[in-house]
Design an enzyme around this catalytic site. Structure first.
Site, PDB file in Angstrom:
ATOM      1  N   ASP A 181       0.155   3.959   2.643  1.00  0.00           N
ATOM      2  CA  ASP A 181       0.175   3.251   3.927  1.00  0.00           C
ATOM      3  C   ASP A 181       1.454   3.539   4.698  1.00  0.00           C
ATOM      4  O   ASP A 181       2.431   4.055   4.155  1.00  0.00           O
ATOM      5  CB  ASP A 181       0.099   1.731   3.707  1.00  0.00           C
ATOM      6  CG  ASP A 181      -1.133   1.307   2.926  1.00  0.00           C
ATOM      7  OD1 ASP A 181      -2.115   2.051   2.923  1.00  0.00           O
ATOM      8  OD2 ASP A 181      -1.091   0.210   2.326  1.00  0.00           O
ATOM      9  N   TYR A 210       2.006   2.942  -9.394  1.00  0.00           N
ATOM     10  CA  TYR A 210       2.750   2.401  -8.254  1.00  0.00           C
ATOM     11  C   TYR A 210       3.736   1.357  -8.752  1.00  0.00           C
ATOM     12  O   TYR A 210       3.461   0.638  -9.724  1.00  0.00           O
ATOM     13  CB  TYR A 210       1.805   1.731  -7.252  1.00  0.00           C
ATOM     14  CG  TYR A 210       1.041   2.673  -6.348  1.00  0.00           C
ATOM     15  CD1 TYR A 210       1.580   3.077  -5.131  1.00  0.00           C
ATOM     16  CD2 TYR A 210      -0.218   3.135  -6.699  1.00  0.00           C
ATOM     17  CE1 TYR A 210       0.875   3.918  -4.289  1.00  0.00           C
ATOM     18  CE2 TYR A 210      -0.937   3.983  -5.867  1.00  0.00           C
ATOM     19  CZ  TYR A 210      -0.379   4.363  -4.659  1.00  0.00           C
ATOM     20  OH  TYR A 210      -1.079   5.209  -3.835  1.00  0.00           O
TER      21      TYR A 210
END
Length: 246
Positions: free
Chosen positions: A53, A111
């Site tokens: 993102d 992540y």
């Protein structure tokens, strides 16, 4: 036609995410494609393993692209880093098998989200962490994280869920570790939906703050309703640490 595999690091602060956009906004993919197209004199499409993102960072993004003209990987490495901005760095270039695809062949991703504890503000970490206003109960967060392990439909923990694509994913591990001033949440799984890690983080933070009970995790999984989950954690605290392949 030659297929090349890239390992890439980037600071996502000033970019509108990985994926190039019709609006022409600055993106990581757009910057890399522009450099490659300039080098070889033709349009080059770069495929990333994940579409991070806007504002999200990567320590090790993996991508691949095809070029008609064969280049030595070392020369591509040198020339790409010469022209790319200093917040995007090619860490490695190697020739890949003809059928290698960075996204379709990926078997897992890691992540990590960085939180700064209450009253531990660090001006130098502001672009890479989320500052907490309250103290967090780590034991409750860990109990909640355990419920998320395994294969589930994570529709309630994503935005823009597609009706055509599956929202089932598998989370192999969620590690929560803390230092005197930091809390790190590391998510390992076979894939993640749009905003999934940030929504999971926001929900776990609310549990740590005592805003919601541990049991709410199961309720969100069962209902598949994004409105029941916590806030979406800010982008700057998230980094793609690793993309895994068999």
């Amino acid at each position: 036609m030659s297929n090349y595999r890239l390992k890439i690091q980037y600071d996502g602060t000033r970019y509108h995410g990985w994926q190039k956009q019709k609006s022409g906004s600055d993106t990581i993919q757009g910057k890399i494609e522009a450099v490659l197209s300039r080098l070889c004199g033709q349009d080059v499409e770069v495929c990333g393993a994940g579409r991070t993102d806007a504002g999200v960072h990567a320590e090790c993004q993996v991508a691949n692209f095809h070029m008609e003209e064969a280049w030595e990987p070392a020369e591509l490495f040198r020339r790409m880093n010469e022209y790319l901005p200093n917040d995007i760095r090619i860490m490695k270039v190697e020739q890949a098998g003809e059928r290698f695809h960075s996204r379709l062949n990926a078997t897992g991703k890691v992540y990590e989200y960085h939180l700064l504890k209450k009253d531990c503000y660090d001006v130098f970490a502001r672009k890479y962490s989320w500052q907490m206003d309250k103290s967090l109960d780590i034991s409750c967060m860990r109990r909640a994280a355990d419920i998320l392990l395994g294969q589930h439909d994570f529709k309630g923990f994503c935005t823009k869920a597609s009706k055509k694509k599956s929202t089932v994913r598998r989370i192999d591990a969620i590690e929560i570790r803390e230092t005197e001033r930091d809390i790190f949440l590391r998510f390992t799984g076979n894939g993640f939906l749009y905003n999934m890690v940030r929504i999971l983080t926001g929900t776990l933070v609310e549990i740590g703050e005592g805003v919601r009970p541990v049991e709410s995790i199961q309720e969100i999984l069962d209902a598949g309703d994004r409105r029941l989950a916590g806030e979406t954690a800010p982008a700057q605290g998230l980094i793609l640490r690793e993309v895994r392949y068999d």
